[in-house]
Write a protein that holds these residues in place. Structure first.
Motif, PDB file in Angstrom:
ATOM      1  N   GLY A 239     -14.081  -9.468  -1.099  1.00 59.34           N
ATOM      2  CA  GLY A 239     -12.746  -9.789  -1.632  1.00 59.34           C
ATOM      3  C   GLY A 239     -11.839  -8.948  -1.203  1.00 59.34           C
ATOM      4  O   GLY A 239     -12.050  -7.554  -1.072  1.00 59.34           O
ATOM      5  N   ASP A 240     -10.703  -9.041  -1.471  1.00 56.52           N
ATOM      6  CA  ASP A 240      -9.473  -8.228  -0.933  1.00 56.52           C
ATOM      7  C   ASP A 240      -8.902  -7.479  -2.103  1.00 56.52           C
ATOM      8  O   ASP A 240      -8.031  -6.615  -1.977  1.00 56.52           O
ATOM      9  CB  ASP A 240      -8.100  -8.849  -0.087  1.00 56.52           C
ATOM     10  N   ILE A 246      -1.666  -0.741  -1.019  1.00 54.54           N
ATOM     11  CA  ILE A 246      -0.493  -1.564  -0.766  1.00 54.54           C
ATOM     12  C   ILE A 246       0.407  -0.613  -0.323  1.00 54.54           C
ATOM     13  O   ILE A 246       0.826   0.545  -0.684  1.00 54.54           O
ATOM     14  CB  ILE A 246       0.135  -2.290  -2.158  1.00 54.54           C
ATOM     15  N   GLN A 247       1.094  -0.947   0.953  1.00 54.16           N
ATOM     16  CA  GLN A 247       2.201  -0.036   1.675  1.00 54.16           C
ATOM     17  C   GLN A 247       3.247  -0.974   2.062  1.00 54.16           C
ATOM     18  O   GLN A 247       2.806  -2.138   2.572  1.00 54.16           O
ATOM     19  CB  GLN A 247       1.566   0.828   2.831  1.00 54.16           C
ATOM     20  N   ASP A 248       4.619  -0.803   1.974  1.00 54.98           N
ATOM     21  CA  ASP A 248       5.478  -1.636   1.885  1.00 54.98           C
ATOM     22  C   ASP A 248       5.434  -3.274   1.464  1.00 54.98           C
ATOM     23  O   ASP A 248       5.551  -4.172   2.462  1.00 54.98           O
ATOM     24  CB  ASP A 248       5.836  -1.657   3.562  1.00 54.98           C
ATOM     25  N   ASP A 249       4.655  -3.304   0.412  1.00 55.76           N
ATOM     26  CA  ASP A 249       4.369  -4.715  -0.138  1.00 55.76           C
ATOM     27  C   ASP A 249       3.214  -5.300   0.653  1.00 55.76           C
ATOM     28  O   ASP A 249       3.009  -6.828   0.427  1.00 55.76           O
ATOM     29  CB  ASP A 249       5.814  -5.533  -0.236  1.00 55.76           C
ATOM     30  N   VAL A 250       2.485  -4.930   1.707  1.00 52.84           N
ATOM     31  CA  VAL A 250       1.534  -5.464   2.261  1.00 52.84           C
ATOM     32  C   VAL A 250       0.326  -4.905   1.735  1.00 52.84           C
ATOM     33  O   VAL A 250       0.029  -3.700   1.654  1.00 52.84           O
ATOM     34  CB  VAL A 250       1.556  -5.223   3.627  1.00 52.84           C
ATOM     35  N   ARG A 251      -0.761  -5.669   1.367  1.00 52.18           N
ATOM     36  CA  ARG A 251      -2.083  -5.400   0.983  1.00 52.18           C
ATOM     37  C   ARG A 251      -2.906  -5.215   2.011  1.00 52.18           C
ATOM     38  O   ARG A 251      -2.920  -5.863   2.920  1.00 52.18           O
ATOM     39  CB  ARG A 251      -2.566  -6.497   0.168  1.00 52.18           C
ATOM     40  N   TYR A 252      -3.509  -4.022   2.133  1.00 54.08           N
ATOM     41  CA  TYR A 252      -4.591  -3.337   3.327  1.00 54.08           C
ATOM     42  C   TYR A 252      -5.810  -3.620   2.496  1.00 54.08           C
ATOM     43  O   TYR A 252      -6.201  -2.523   1.717  1.00 54.08           O
ATOM     44  CB  TYR A 252      -4.059  -2.298   3.965  1.00 54.08           C
ATOM     45  N   CYS A 253      -6.759  -4.246   2.653  1.00 53.10           N
ATOM     46  CA  CYS A 253      -8.144  -4.310   2.065  1.00 53.10           C
ATOM     47  C   CYS A 253      -9.172  -3.487   2.979  1.00 53.10           C
ATOM     48  O   CYS A 253      -9.039  -3.311   4.190  1.00 53.10           O
ATOM     49  CB  CYS A 253      -8.660  -5.628   1.684  1.00 53.10           C
ATOM     50  N   HIS A 254     -10.177  -3.453   2.326  1.00 52.54           N
ATOM     51  CA  HIS A 254     -11.382  -2.592   3.007  1.00 52.54           C
ATOM     52  C   HIS A 254     -12.303  -3.086   3.962  1.00 52.54           C
ATOM     53  O   HIS A 254     -13.006  -2.430   4.726  1.00 52.54           O
ATOM     54  CB  HIS A 254     -12.309  -1.956   1.986  1.00 52.54           C
ATOM     55  N   SER A 262      -8.135  -3.709  11.998  1.00 51.20           N
ATOM     56  CA  SER A 262      -7.136  -3.562  10.856  1.00 51.20           C
ATOM     57  C   SER A 262      -7.766  -4.378   9.840  1.00 51.20           C
ATOM     58  O   SER A 262      -8.555  -5.354   9.725  1.00 51.20           O
ATOM     59  CB  SER A 262      -5.811  -4.202  11.529  1.00 51.20           C
ATOM     60  N   PRO A 263      -7.267  -4.053   8.526  1.00 51.26           N
ATOM     61  CA  PRO A 263      -7.947  -4.720   7.547  1.00 51.26           C
ATOM     62  C   PRO A 263      -7.498  -6.358   7.671  1.00 51.26           C
ATOM     63  O   PRO A 263      -6.417  -6.778   8.298  1.00 51.26           O
ATOM     64  CB  PRO A 263      -6.917  -4.249   6.348  1.00 51.26           C
ATOM     65  N   VAL A 264      -8.709  -7.192   7.308  1.00 52.01           N
ATOM     66  CA  VAL A 264      -8.271  -8.688   7.270  1.00 52.01           C
ATOM     67  C   VAL A 264      -7.127  -9.030   6.644  1.00 52.01           C
ATOM     68  O   VAL A 264      -6.780  -8.683   5.472  1.00 52.01           O
ATOM     69  CB  VAL A 264      -9.762  -9.330   6.704  1.00 52.01           C
TER      70      VAL A 264
END
Ligand code: AMP
Ligand code: MG
Length: 337
Positions: A239-240, A246-254, A262-264
């Motif tokens: 899962g994410d 979180i950068q600039d309100d975007v979630r970047y998961c592993h 790039s993160p899904v």
């Protein structure tokens, strides 16, 4: 920039309801033993029934520590780091896992890709500093990445200079398989929670089903859905919410999409796969998270050797028909066979 990383939390948590520590009559004859260790970068909780001398628990811990030492992508003296530096290994666990990953990667259109370690690092996963990388730097890694870089033959794995492997997507599933095999050999039942991987083994002393819950991605102390498992099964969630920033309100998961490096980014919050084999469940859970719900359902229709639960950002929960009669609590929608 707001930056946040959660420690890996159990994506699928163990429900202990109904697990009386003493059998009927209060005799301590059918003992429960529990151990928690930190290995493979996560907390592992082991619960065994009937391991009266503690010998099997000790063996499992030895196995888990061995795999931790072998497969760590961060430790300087692991067999994996040696491979990533020298380009070749004959380590039996690595050869087995690489061959398996190649198969599942081919079956999932490349969604599972164990060569993404340099990309993962550029995004800061496994390091102290997470950030969206410069696109040119990311693209520069493209020729180091891809399952075609991997050669598995004559009991050895070889990779070219600059290519680096990472078994984070499947190592815990493999670990669960090895533990399960040892427990079955010894006639011991139990339940293992290896981070987000749950492995049930055999039957509980009271004969009741195992009950596991799927975490709410927004509140990992809550469960969206719980269901029963019978006998030895692996249930693995990707899962994410497990590792992300979180950068600039975007979630970047592993979990990275091998196409975009790039993160899904999609509508899925998590995918849980239930299968007979931990390695398969773990490999597929990561691949299905990359593929998204529609392609994942298509894969399920083609294969028929696993069950799954897809949790969407809009709150919908999709389950395969084989889980329908196993749900204990929670609402869901059943996908068409
Ligand atoms: P899991 O939690 O089992 O879904 O595995 C996620 C881990 O696998 C990440 O922390 C990375 O180490 C690695 N990984 C990320 N993206 C991929 C991918 N597309 N294929 C294989 N491994 C990946
Ligand atoms: Mg996985």
């Amino acid at each position: 920039m707001r930056q946040r990383i959660l420690p890996l939390l159990l994506a699928v948590a163990l429900f202990l309801t109904g697990c009386n520590l003493l059998p009927e009559g209060g005799s301590p004859a059918r003992e429960v033993s529990e151990s928690s260790i930190w290995a493979m970068d996560t907390q592992m909780d082991l619960r065994l029934y009937g391991d009266t001398e503690g010998a099997v628990m000790a063996e499992l811990i030895t196995v888990l520590n061995r795999l931790d030492k072998t497969l760590s992508a961060t430790s300087a003296d692991s067999a994996l780091t040696a491979l990533n530096e020298s380009g070749r290994t004959e380590d039996a666990d690595i050869v087995y896992l690489a061959a398996n990953a190649r198969t599942v990667s081919a079956q999932t259109g490349g969604a599972l890709d164990i060569t993404l370690l340099p990309v993962s690092r550029l995004w800061g996963f496994g390091t102290d500093s997470h950030t969206v990388p410069d696109p040119a730097e990311l693209e520069a890694l493209r020729d180091k990445v891809g399952m075609d870089k991997l050669s598995v033959s004559d009991g050895a794995v070889s990779i070219p200079a600059g290519t680096m492997l990472d078994f984070g997507a499947l190592a815990k599933g493999y670990a669960a398989d090895l533990c399960r095999a040892r427990m079955e050999e010894a006639g011991i039942s139990g339940i293992l929670a290896l981070g987000g991987n749950i492995q049930t083994v055999g039957t509980k002393p009271d004969g009741s089903d195992w009950i596991i819950g799927i975490q709410d991605p927004d509140n990992t102390g809550r469960y969206l859905l719980s269901f029963k498992l019978t006998g030895s099964k692996a249930a693995v969630a990707s899962g994410d919410y497990q590792r992300y920033f979180i950068q600039d309100d975007v979630r970047y998961c592993h979990i990275l999409d091998p196409e975009t490096l790039s993160p899904v980014q999609g509508s899925l919050r998590s995918v849980t796969v239930v299968a007979d084999q931990g390695l398969l469940a773990d490999s597929l859970s990561t691949a299905l998270f990359v593929l998204g719900r529609e392609a994942g359902i298509e894969l399920w229709r083609q294969r028929g050797d696993f069950e799954a639960v897809w949790i969407e950002a809009d709150g919908t929960r999709w389950i395969t028909p084989g889980l329908k009669d196993r749900v204990v609590e929670g609402y869901y929608q059943v996908i068409e066979p």
